[in-house]
Design an enzyme around this catalytic site. Structure first.
Site, PDB file in Angstrom:
ATOM      1  N   GLN A   1     -27.052 -68.510   6.364  1.00  0.00           N
ATOM      2  CA  GLN A   1     -26.282 -69.151   6.087  1.00  0.00           C
ATOM      3  C   GLN A   1     -25.060 -69.200   4.840  1.00  0.00           C
ATOM      4  O   GLN A   1     -24.992 -68.131   4.516  1.00  0.00           O
ATOM      5  CB  GLN A   1     -26.859 -68.823   3.781  1.00  0.00           C
ATOM      6  CG  GLN A   1     -26.886 -70.133   2.157  1.00  0.00           C
ATOM      7  CD  GLN A   1     -27.086 -69.008   1.357  1.00  0.00           C
ATOM      8  OE1 GLN A   1     -27.600 -67.813   1.271  1.00  0.00           O
ATOM      9  NE2 GLN A   1     -27.225 -69.277   0.500  1.00  0.00           N
TER      10      GLN A   1
ATOM     11  N   SER B   1     -27.147 -62.768   5.426  1.00  0.00           N
ATOM     12  CA  SER B   1     -27.915 -62.503   6.650  1.00  0.00           C
ATOM     13  C   SER B   1     -28.714 -63.299   7.908  1.00  0.00           C
ATOM     14  O   SER B   1     -28.398 -64.542   7.722  1.00  0.00           O
ATOM     15  CB  SER B   1     -28.772 -62.628   5.681  1.00  0.00           C
ATOM     16  OG  SER B   1     -28.783 -62.107   4.314  1.00  0.00           O
TER      17      SER B   1
ATOM     18  N   GLU C   1     -33.194 -71.506  -3.879  1.00  0.00           N
ATOM     19  CA  GLU C   1     -33.162 -69.496  -3.082  1.00  0.00           C
ATOM     20  C   GLU C   1     -33.481 -68.942  -3.924  1.00  0.00           C
ATOM     21  O   GLU C   1     -34.253 -68.090  -2.893  1.00  0.00           O
ATOM     22  CB  GLU C   1     -31.121 -69.625  -2.747  1.00  0.00           C
ATOM     23  CG  GLU C   1     -31.495 -67.883  -2.645  1.00  0.00           C
ATOM     24  CD  GLU C   1     -29.842 -68.136  -2.001  1.00  0.00           C
ATOM     25  OE1 GLU C   1     -28.831 -68.553  -2.544  1.00  0.00           O
ATOM     26  OE2 GLU C   1     -29.748 -67.248  -1.276  1.00  0.00           O
TER      27      GLU C   1
ATOM     28  N   GLU D   1     -25.746 -61.264 -13.220  1.00  0.00           N
ATOM     29  CA  GLU D   1     -24.968 -61.141 -14.705  1.00  0.00           C
ATOM     30  C   GLU D   1     -25.163 -62.868 -14.355  1.00  0.00           C
ATOM     31  O   GLU D   1     -24.968 -63.627 -16.001  1.00  0.00           O
ATOM     32  CB  GLU D   1     -24.031 -60.651 -14.237  1.00  0.00           C
ATOM     33  CG  GLU D   1     -23.734 -59.031 -14.951  1.00  0.00           C
ATOM     34  CD  GLU D   1     -24.205 -57.818 -13.520  1.00  0.00           C
ATOM     35  OE1 GLU D   1     -24.396 -58.637 -12.282  1.00  0.00           O
ATOM     36  OE2 GLU D   1     -25.115 -56.764 -13.514  1.00  0.00           O
TER      37      GLU D   1
HETATM   38  C1  LIG Z   1     -29.517 -58.480   0.703  1.00  0.00           C
HETATM   39  C2  LIG Z   1     -27.936 -60.051   0.568  1.00  0.00           C
HETATM   40  C3  LIG Z   1     -27.962 -60.307   1.018  1.00  0.00           C
HETATM   41  C4  LIG Z   1     -27.246 -62.126   1.355  1.00  0.00           C
HETATM   42  N1  LIG Z   1     -27.389 -63.264   1.817  1.00  0.00           N
HETATM   43  C5  LIG Z   1     -26.035 -63.618   2.175  1.00  0.00           C
HETATM   44  C6  LIG Z   1     -25.861 -64.803   2.618  1.00  0.00           C
HETATM   45  O1  LIG Z   1     -27.023 -65.095   3.481  1.00  0.00           O
HETATM   46  N2  LIG Z   1     -25.558 -65.993   2.566  1.00  0.00           N
HETATM   47  C7  LIG Z   1     -24.393 -65.950   1.601  1.00  0.00           C
HETATM   48  O2  LIG Z   1     -23.898 -66.605   1.691  1.00  0.00           O
HETATM   49  N3  LIG Z   1     -24.484 -65.325   0.543  1.00  0.00           N
HETATM   50  C8  LIG Z   1     -25.187 -63.984   0.968  1.00  0.00           C
HETATM   51  N4  LIG Z   1     -25.141 -62.935   0.326  1.00  0.00           N
HETATM   52  C9  LIG Z   1     -23.603 -62.195  -0.924  1.00  0.00           C
HETATM   53  C10 LIG Z   1     -24.301 -62.794  -2.135  1.00  0.00           C
HETATM   54  O3  LIG Z   1     -25.176 -64.375  -2.472  1.00  0.00           O
HETATM   55  C11 LIG Z   1     -23.073 -62.623  -2.574  1.00  0.00           C
HETATM   56  O4  LIG Z   1     -22.806 -61.180  -3.435  1.00  0.00           O
HETATM   57  C12 LIG Z   1     -23.486 -62.533  -4.891  1.00  0.00           C
HETATM   58  O5  LIG Z   1     -23.274 -63.892  -4.598  1.00  0.00           O
HETATM   59  C13 LIG Z   1     -22.206 -61.420  -5.857  1.00  0.00           C
HETATM   60  O6  LIG Z   1     -20.969 -62.042  -5.188  1.00  0.00           O
HETATM   61  P1  LIG Z   1     -19.884 -60.913  -4.246  1.00  0.00           P
HETATM   62  O7  LIG Z   1     -20.876 -59.998  -3.533  1.00  0.00           O
HETATM   63  O8  LIG Z   1     -18.851 -61.934  -4.617  1.00  0.00           O
HETATM   64  O9  LIG Z   1     -19.839 -60.517  -6.242  1.00  0.00           O
HETATM   65  P2  LIG Z   1     -18.140 -60.754  -7.193  1.00  0.00           P
HETATM   66  O10 LIG Z   1     -18.860 -62.495  -7.597  1.00  0.00           O
HETATM   67  O11 LIG Z   1     -17.510 -60.231  -7.099  1.00  0.00           O
HETATM   68  O12 LIG Z   1     -19.330 -59.858  -8.755  1.00  0.00           O
HETATM   69  C14 LIG Z   1     -18.857 -59.224  -9.182  1.00  0.00           C
HETATM   70  C15 LIG Z   1     -19.580 -58.781 -10.395  1.00  0.00           C
HETATM   71  O13 LIG Z   1     -19.395 -59.297 -11.448  1.00  0.00           O
HETATM   72  C16 LIG Z   1     -19.805 -59.771 -12.113  1.00  0.00           C
HETATM   73  N5  LIG Z   1     -20.000 -61.561 -12.420  1.00  0.00           N
HETATM   74  C17 LIG Z   1     -19.413 -62.496 -11.181  1.00  0.00           C
HETATM   75  N6  LIG Z   1     -18.895 -63.508 -12.242  1.00  0.00           N
HETATM   76  C18 LIG Z   1     -19.373 -63.001 -13.626  1.00  0.00           C
HETATM   77  C19 LIG Z   1     -19.773 -63.632 -14.499  1.00  0.00           C
HETATM   78  N7  LIG Z   1     -18.941 -65.412 -14.324  1.00  0.00           N
HETATM   79  N8  LIG Z   1     -19.882 -63.531 -15.622  1.00  0.00           N
HETATM   80  C20 LIG Z   1     -20.697 -62.087 -15.959  1.00  0.00           C
HETATM   81  N9  LIG Z   1     -20.361 -61.116 -14.748  1.00  0.00           N
HETATM   82  C21 LIG Z   1     -19.612 -61.483 -13.444  1.00  0.00           C
HETATM   83  C22 LIG Z   1     -21.290 -59.758 -10.908  1.00  0.00           C
HETATM   84  O14 LIG Z   1     -22.333 -60.336 -11.002  1.00  0.00           O
HETATM   85  C23 LIG Z   1     -21.366 -58.686 -10.196  1.00  0.00           C
HETATM   86  O15 LIG Z   1     -21.614 -57.159 -11.287  1.00  0.00           O
HETATM   87  C24 LIG Z   1     -26.395 -61.710   0.463  1.00  0.00           C
HETATM   88  C25 LIG Z   1     -25.947 -60.695  -0.820  1.00  0.00           C
HETATM   89  C26 LIG Z   1     -26.535 -59.777  -0.673  1.00  0.00           C
HETATM   90  C27 LIG Z   1     -26.731 -58.453  -1.320  1.00  0.00           C
END
Ligand SMILES: Cc1cc2nc3c(=O)[nH]c(=O)nc-3n(C[C@H](O)[C@H](O)[C@H](O)COP(=O)(O)OP(=O)(O)OC[C@H]3O[C@@H](n4cnc5c(N)ncnc54)[C@H](O)[C@@H]3O)c2cc1C
Length: 395
Positions: free
Chosen positions: A112, A149, A232, A365
């Site tokens: 993805q 992933s 998902e 969140e």
């Molecule tokens: C094990 C694992 C596998 C993954 N596999 C995939 C994959 O295969 N493909 C893919 O595309 N992605 C994948 N991801 C990514 C995952 O979808 C993102 O990490 C996730 O959506 C959060 O985005 P970010 O890491 O950019 O954090 P951010 O969006 O930057 O968030 C940082 C912090 O701010 C908080 N936050 C952000 N916005 C808000 C809001 N509006 N209100 C309150 N709090 C908020 C979040 O909860 C978090 O604590 C994977 C992640 C993990 C950990």
């Protein structure tokens, strides 16, 4: 309409024509797909028989009891849980006929390509560009994805890219199927807390995608992506597990096998979490029954939220139960695993891997926000960037 008796007969016919003991794994899975017993609710010819989705469990159980091979969902979870429902809902006839069978048999792994360094929770802010090549009609894609992933094992990806930066962020996105063997795709491992690299960063440079591999209309990718994201959450949070299976089964086994570790306080916590796990399991069952009636709704977000909390609490309890042994960590070697297994390996691994459960598939969140708005009807978060062209957004 295909009913339970008809499906039982089809299971018997499949087993008679392709005895699991003497049929190769892939041959059996292909025959099962062709018999319409892969996803019984799919249309005929696409792995199903237009039967009620609720009848799938009996088919699975009947085949498993006869020793039939399964398609190893831990290896192809993204294909099964996210790509397949999206291909089915939004793909052309050609796309569905080309991709669904090898996806289901596990001959082709999917990943993805959604998240980017600047677009995770705010996925609609993504900046990977897809530009139409006027001469061929193909799309040329440039950008960077992250946390992908299984990109290292994937043959195909579901990909979101921006096709019109002049439109507000949700409206200029298009959804594609991307060939991971294209020479412009570079996959680099990202080592995570557990020591292994289950996910990757993916660099896309001049990747060529035929227009026939577009899902949905140009600019309508956000709507298509919602199908993926809703599914998902259900596929991460609502997997079918037996009573006292999954994470709670691991902790309960320690309690039963190691009486010398028991304390009154831990007993109380184990019982509480056992009950919570059973409630979650039954809620998942109800969610799957609701799903029989259509696409998953915001209830899937609540399910995924509860799943992450429970996994973290139970894996933490298991480490505490094990006392000194809970501090041991079996293997921190950097590997690139072929399978995702939340409850595998040792207690230390389960504890560390569970940390990702509240991030992957939408952070807790963000899911709380969805439950607040769409289940409880509370006022939405302020969104002052909804009508601003993507190119004018602060980055
Ligand atoms: C094990 C694992 C596998 C993954 N596999 C995939 C994959 O295969 N493909 C893919 O595309 N992605 C994948 N991801 C990514 C995952 O979808 C993102 O990490 C996730 O959506 C959060 O985005 P970010 O890491 O950019 O954090 P951010 O969006 O930057 O968030 C940082 C912090 O701010 C908080 N936050 C952000 N916005 C808000 C809001 N509006 N209100 C309150 N709090 C908020 C979040 O909860 C978090 O604590 C994977 C992640 C993990 C950990």
């Amino acid at each position: 309409m295909t009913d339970a008796a008809d499906l039982r007969a089809r299971v018997r016919d499949l087993l008679a024509a392709h005895p699991p003991a003497t049929t190769g794994r892939t041959d059996f899975l292909r025959a099962r797909f062709d018999a319409g017993l892969a996803w019984v609710h799919h249309p005929a010819g696409l792995g199903g028989l237009d039967a009620p989705r609720s009848l799938q469990a009996a088919v699975d159980a009947g085949l498993a009891a006869a020793g039939a091979p399964d398609n190893d969902p831990g290896r192809i979870g993204i294909g099964l849980g996210m790509a397949a429902p999206t291909l089915l809902a939004h793909g052309s006839d050609e796309v569905r006929a080309r991709f669904l069978k090898p996806l289901w048999t596990g001959e082709e792994v999917w990943c993805q390509l959604f998240s980017e360094p600047g677009a995770g929770s705010d996925l609609a802010a993504l900046g990977t560009r897809a530009v139409r090549d006027a001469a061929t009609g193909d799309w040329i894609v440039d950008g960077q994805k992250v946390w992908t992933s299984s990109a290292h094992t994937a043959r195909w990806a579901i990909l979101l890219a921006r096709t019109d930066p002049d439109l507000p962020k949700h409206r200029g996105i298009t959804y594609f199927v991307c060939d991971m063997t294209d020479p412009g795709v570079e996959v680099r491992p990202l080592r995570q807390l557990t020591g292994e690299a289950e996910f990757n960063e993916v660099f896309l440079t001049g990747v060529r995608i035929p227009d026939a591999h577009r899902l949905g209309a140009v600019g309508d990718g956000w709507r298509v992506a919602r199908t993926t994201l809703m599914n998902e959450r259900v596929s991460i949070g609502g997997a079918r597990i037996p009573r006292e299976g999954g994470m709670i089964g691991r902790a309960a086994a320690v309690w039963r096998d190691r009486p010398e570790l028991r304390t009154h306080a831990l007993h109380r916590r184990l019982l509480d979490l056992w009950v919570d796990s059973e409630v979650a399991r039954l809620t998942g069952e109800r969610l799957r029954q609701q799903l029989a009636a259509g696409e998953p709704g915001p209830e899937g977000s609540a399910m995924k939220l509860g799943f992450a909390r429970l996994h973290q609490a139970v894996s933490g309890l298991e480490v505490e139960l094990l006392a000194d042994d809970g501090l041991l960590y079996g293997d921190w070697t950097m590997t690139r695993p072929e399978r995702v297994d939340f409850t595998g390996r040792d207690a230390g691994y389960r504890y560390l891997r569970a940390k990702g459960n509240s991030i992957e598939g939408g952070t807790s969140e963000v899911l709380l926000n969805i439950v607040a708005e769409r289940v409880l009807g509370l006022p939405p978060e302020p969104r002052d960037d909804k009508d601003v062209p993507w190119k004018d957004l602060a980055r």
